[in-house]
Design a protein around this motif. Structure first.
Motif, PDB file in Angstrom:
ATOM      1  N   UNK A 244      19.599  33.546  19.435  1.00 28.29           N
ATOM      2  CA  UNK A 244      19.070  32.069  19.875  1.00 28.29           C
ATOM      3  C   UNK A 244      18.093  31.438  18.992  1.00 28.29           C
ATOM      4  N   UNK A 245      19.133  29.953  18.877  1.00 25.63           N
ATOM      5  CA  UNK A 245      18.471  28.679  18.269  1.00 25.63           C
ATOM      6  C   UNK A 245      19.681  27.656  18.473  1.00 25.63           C
ATOM      7  N   UNK A 246      19.334  27.707  16.907  1.00 25.14           N
ATOM      8  CA  UNK A 246      20.064  26.012  16.412  1.00 25.14           C
ATOM      9  C   UNK A 246      21.145  26.512  15.445  1.00 25.14           C
ATOM     10  N   UNK A 247      21.526  28.267  14.975  1.00 21.58           N
ATOM     11  CA  UNK A 247      22.166  27.838  14.499  1.00 21.58           C
ATOM     12  C   UNK A 247      23.873  28.534  14.814  1.00 21.58           C
ATOM     13  N   UNK A 248      23.153  29.235  16.195  1.00 25.69           N
ATOM     14  CA  UNK A 248      25.140  28.910  16.600  1.00 25.69           C
ATOM     15  C   UNK A 248      25.024  27.623  17.639  1.00 25.69           C
ATOM     16  N   UNK A 249      24.425  27.069  18.133  1.00 27.77           N
ATOM     17  CA  UNK A 249      24.869  26.106  18.634  1.00 27.77           C
ATOM     18  C   UNK A 249      25.767  25.055  17.432  1.00 27.77           C
ATOM     19  N   UNK A 250      25.153  24.700  16.199  1.00 26.31           N
ATOM     20  CA  UNK A 250      26.080  24.295  15.426  1.00 26.31           C
ATOM     21  C   UNK A 250      26.906  24.708  15.037  1.00 26.31           C
ATOM     22  N   UNK A 251      26.985  26.208  15.030  1.00 26.03           N
ATOM     23  CA  UNK A 251      28.377  26.974  14.836  1.00 26.03           C
ATOM     24  C   UNK A 251      29.620  26.211  15.473  1.00 26.03           C
ATOM     25  N   UNK A 252      29.071  26.692  16.717  1.00 24.06           N
ATOM     26  CA  UNK A 252      30.180  26.608  18.033  1.00 24.06           C
ATOM     27  C   UNK A 252      29.989  24.836  18.546  1.00 24.06           C
ATOM     28  N   UNK A 253      29.668  24.730  18.494  1.00 23.56           N
ATOM     29  CA  UNK A 253      28.921  23.284  19.045  1.00 23.56           C
ATOM     30  C   UNK A 253      30.182  21.496  18.012  1.00 23.56           C
ATOM     31  N   UNK A 254      29.350  21.918  16.952  1.00 13.70           N
ATOM     32  CA  UNK A 254      30.079  20.867  15.637  1.00 13.70           C
ATOM     33  C   UNK A 254      31.376  20.592  15.871  1.00 13.70           C
ATOM     34  N   UNK A 255      32.694  21.640  15.608  1.00 15.37           N
ATOM     35  CA  UNK A 255      33.858  21.406  15.690  1.00 15.37           C
ATOM     36  C   UNK A 255      33.973  20.938  17.171  1.00 15.37           C
ATOM     37  N   UNK A 256      33.608  21.206  18.085  1.00 16.22           N
ATOM     38  CA  UNK A 256      34.146  20.734  19.199  1.00 16.22           C
ATOM     39  C   UNK A 256      34.391  18.882  19.367  1.00 16.22           C
ATOM     40  N   UNK A 257      32.779  19.069  19.035  1.00 12.22           N
ATOM     41  CA  UNK A 257      32.027  17.362  18.895  1.00 12.22           C
ATOM     42  C   UNK A 257      32.908  16.579  17.948  1.00 12.22           C
ATOM     43  N   UNK A 258      32.793  17.224  16.666  1.00 11.06           N
ATOM     44  CA  UNK A 258      33.610  16.562  15.560  1.00 11.06           C
ATOM     45  C   UNK A 258      35.349  16.263  15.850  1.00 11.06           C
ATOM     46  N   UNK A 259      35.958  16.990  16.035  1.00  8.77           N
ATOM     47  CA  UNK A 259      37.271  16.903  16.483  1.00  8.77           C
ATOM     48  C   UNK A 259      37.294  15.670  18.455  1.00  8.77           C
ATOM     49  N   UNK A 260      36.439  15.898  18.520  1.00 10.57           N
ATOM     50  CA  UNK A 260      37.332  15.483  19.850  1.00 10.57           C
ATOM     51  C   UNK A 260      36.732  13.908  19.342  1.00 10.57           C
ATOM     52  N   UNK A 261      35.094  13.516  18.959  1.00 11.19           N
ATOM     53  CA  UNK A 261      34.983  11.888  18.580  1.00 11.19           C
ATOM     54  C   UNK A 261      35.782  11.967  17.590  1.00 11.19           C
ATOM     55  N   UNK A 262      36.517  12.137  17.081  1.00 11.13           N
ATOM     56  CA  UNK A 262      37.530  11.560  15.640  1.00 11.13           C
ATOM     57  C   UNK A 262      38.289  10.551  16.197  1.00 11.13           C
ATOM     58  N   UNK A 263      38.301   9.458  14.830  1.00  9.41           N
ATOM     59  CA  UNK A 263      38.581   8.481  15.012  1.00  9.41           C
ATOM     60  C   UNK A 263      38.497   7.491  13.374  1.00  9.41           C
ATOM     61  N   UNK A 264      39.589   7.132  13.268  1.00  8.00           N
ATOM     62  CA  UNK A 264      39.731   6.462  11.801  1.00  8.00           C
ATOM     63  C   UNK A 264      39.446   4.659  12.676  1.00  8.00           C
ATOM     64  N   UNK A 265      38.876   4.344  13.583  1.00  7.52           N
ATOM     65  CA  UNK A 265      38.280   3.227  13.875  1.00  7.52           C
ATOM     66  C   UNK A 265      37.037   3.058  12.968  1.00  7.52           C
ATOM     67  N   UNK A 266      36.346   4.591  13.095  1.00  6.61           N
ATOM     68  CA  UNK A 266      34.345   4.227  12.825  1.00  6.61           C
ATOM     69  C   UNK A 266      34.985   3.519  11.432  1.00  6.61           C
ATOM     70  N   UNK A 267      35.611   4.235  10.664  1.00  2.00           N
ATOM     71  CA  UNK A 267      36.044   3.888   9.290  1.00  2.00           C
ATOM     72  C   UNK A 267      36.283   2.281   8.753  1.00  2.00           C
ATOM     73  N   UNK A 268      36.813   2.036   9.694  1.00  4.76           N
ATOM     74  CA  UNK A 268      38.127   0.375  10.118  1.00  4.76           C
ATOM     75  C   UNK A 268      36.308  -0.210  10.688  1.00  4.76           C
ATOM     76  N   UNK A 269      35.088   0.326  11.125  1.00  8.92           N
ATOM     77  CA  UNK A 269      34.260  -1.308  11.572  1.00  8.92           C
ATOM     78  C   UNK A 269      34.004  -1.139  10.692  1.00  8.92           C
TER      79      UNK A 269
END
Length: 482
Positions: A244-269
């Motif tokens: 329980x806690x932040x470790x499994x939340x980061x490990x399993x949630x961060x890859x999903x959030x990172x891949x879904x929101x990824x866009x090179x427009x971030x760096x362009x903007x």
């Protein structure tokens, strides 16, 4: 760029139209000139020749290595060095010369690419044999890591996708060997830094290489490597259960959030906001060719995580395992998690900005940004609260699994996408069968469920094919369809 599949379909249809009298010979000739029908067979032949060249280069390299190994003990050290360097330099020079031939000479270009691929393989052989001659000891995974980074440098200089893919394979093999070496996590060396920070290394080395080579394959493999290495390095299941806690939340949630929101427009903007005027920044809107790949991989990661965490045995009482889990955990990969979380946060801010400015169409899919965001929030709540509510984790991730499966089936029907529809069907059937096998149910109930699943899959497949055939437009598909 128009795909070869579209051109072949257009040639077949236009020949039928000409035979039926719907178009005349002049219009057919215009279509043939515009889409270069006469080059289709030549391109297919060139691909076949390229495959043969690559296979021949690999066999030739194996033959050369075997020949050297057979006479290795009889040669002097200086002669060995001359042979190794001569082979490496000669193969790469010949490959570079042929690869730089004019575009009209496709055969020589492909032969040059095969020789460059052979030169990349000889690089690893030279490194291993040189270290053996001069008594430089080391582990195999260290050789693979150095070899992979060296091939990545070659891919940057030559802008070749094949070398980038080979470099990624070598780095992943080296990472696998280093990750299982438990002493590596206790020492400080360059190999331990690469293994412990592989998500960051791949993000800085191979993601720009994908843009440099314009390769969807390199980007897809890089994204898979980042997601899997981030989960493995954080070790959320180091004691075999979900803590329980932040470790499994980061490990399993961060890859999903990172891949879904990824866009090179971030760096362009960011770059246009720092260097350009507001008028120029507002006009700088380009499509990201890799964003669909990242979002598809995000759904794959969510499906795998949802299925894996839907098993009851992973959510057992962890009170006796928490100390052991923390003892096996290392803080170094947390640096990668923090930096990638910043990138994910920028991506979600950019995504919310687009939604507010109505720069995106109405999200017609069931699996959209809102669904992913709600799923990530639910996962975070579960990881923090399941210790107080027994059974919450099992119930929540079974719910996530089945909602994702139904959403994919719905999107597959709405968009007439076979991959999406059958992906949802596979998740749904796997979820049902796994629950039947996991829980103590009678054999009769299992038999009935298995039979119903089989009949349901066949019936849904037949119905789906009829559905997409009845809804298929009369015109040819566009070049962007797969």
């Amino acid at each position: 760029m128009v795909s070869e599949k579209f051109r072949r379909q257009l040639r077949q249809e236009s020949e039928q139209w000409w035979a039926e009298g719907l178009i005349d010979a002049a219009l057919y000739e215009k279509l043939a000139d515009r889409y270069q029908f006469q080059h289709l067979e030549r391109e297919a032949s060139n691909r076949f020749v390229a495959i043969l060249m690559g296979l021949g280069a690999i066999l030739l390299g194996l033959g050369a290595i075997t020949f050297v190994a057979a006479n290795w003990q009889e040669w002097s050290r200086s002669f060995k060095v001359i042979v190794l360097l001569s082979c490496f330099v000669g193969v790469n020079v010949a490959g570079f010369y042929l690869w730089r031939q004019p575009t009209s000479q496709k055969g020589q270009q492909r032969l040059g690419q095969a020789l460059l691929l052979l030169g990349a393989m000889l690089l690893g052989a030279n490194m291993g044999l040189m270290s053996q001659m001069f008594h430089q000891t080391g582990e195999l995974y260290e050789l693979l890591l150095v070899w992979g980074l060296g091939v990545a440098a070659m891919a940057y200089s030559l802008r070749l996708t094949s070398l980038g893919v080979l470099a990624l394979i070598l780095v992943n093999l080296g990472y696998s060997g280093g990750w299982f070496n438990w002493q590596l996590w206790q020492q400080f060396s360059w190999t331990s830094l690469i293994v412990q920070h592989l998500p960051l290394v791949v993000s800085l080395v191979f993601v720009p290489l994908a843009y440099w080579c314009r390769s969807r394959v390199i980007f897809g493999l890089s994204a898979i490597t980042i997601a899997t290495s981030l989960i493995f390095n954080l070790k959320p299941l180091s004691s075999g259960i979900v803590t329980s806690g932040w470790l499994p939340a980061i490990a399993f949630g961060l890859p999903i959030a990172l891949l879904w929101a990824y866009s090179d427009r971030i760096w362009q903007r960011l770059s246009t906001s720092l260097t350009a005027t507001p008028a120029l920044a507002s006009r700088t809107v380009t499509t990201d060719p890799f964003q669909p790949i990242a979002r598809s991989l995000s759904i794959w990661v969510l499906g795998i995580v949802g299925y894996f965490l839907s098993f009851r045995w992973l959510w057992t009482d962890y009170s006796g395992y928490r100390d052991g889990a923390l003892a096996n955990w290392h803080w170094q990969p947390l640096i990668d998690a923090v930096l990638l979380a910043i990138v994910a946060g920028l991506g979600w801010l950019h995504l919310s900005y687009q939604l507010r400015r109505d720069l995106l169409r109405v999200q017609e899919k069931a699996i959209n940004s809102g669904t992913i965001a709600l799923t990530l929030v639910l996962m975070t709540i579960v990881f923090f609260c399941h210790s107080f509510l027994p059974g919450l984790g099992v119930l929540a991730f079974n719910l996530i699994l089945f909602v994702l499966a139904l959403g994919l089936i719905r999107d597959g029907l709405a968009l007439a996408s076979r991959h999406t529809f059958w992906g949802g069907m596979v998740l749904l059937v796997l979820g049902i069968l796994s629950r039947m096998l996991e829980y103590d149910t009678g054999l009769l109930i299992k038999a009935i469920v298995f039979a119903l699943c089989g009949v349901g899959v066949m019936a849904s497949g037949i119905w789906f094919e009829r559905h997409i055939k009845s809804d298929r437009p009369l015109s040819l598909p566009t070049s962007s369809q797969e």
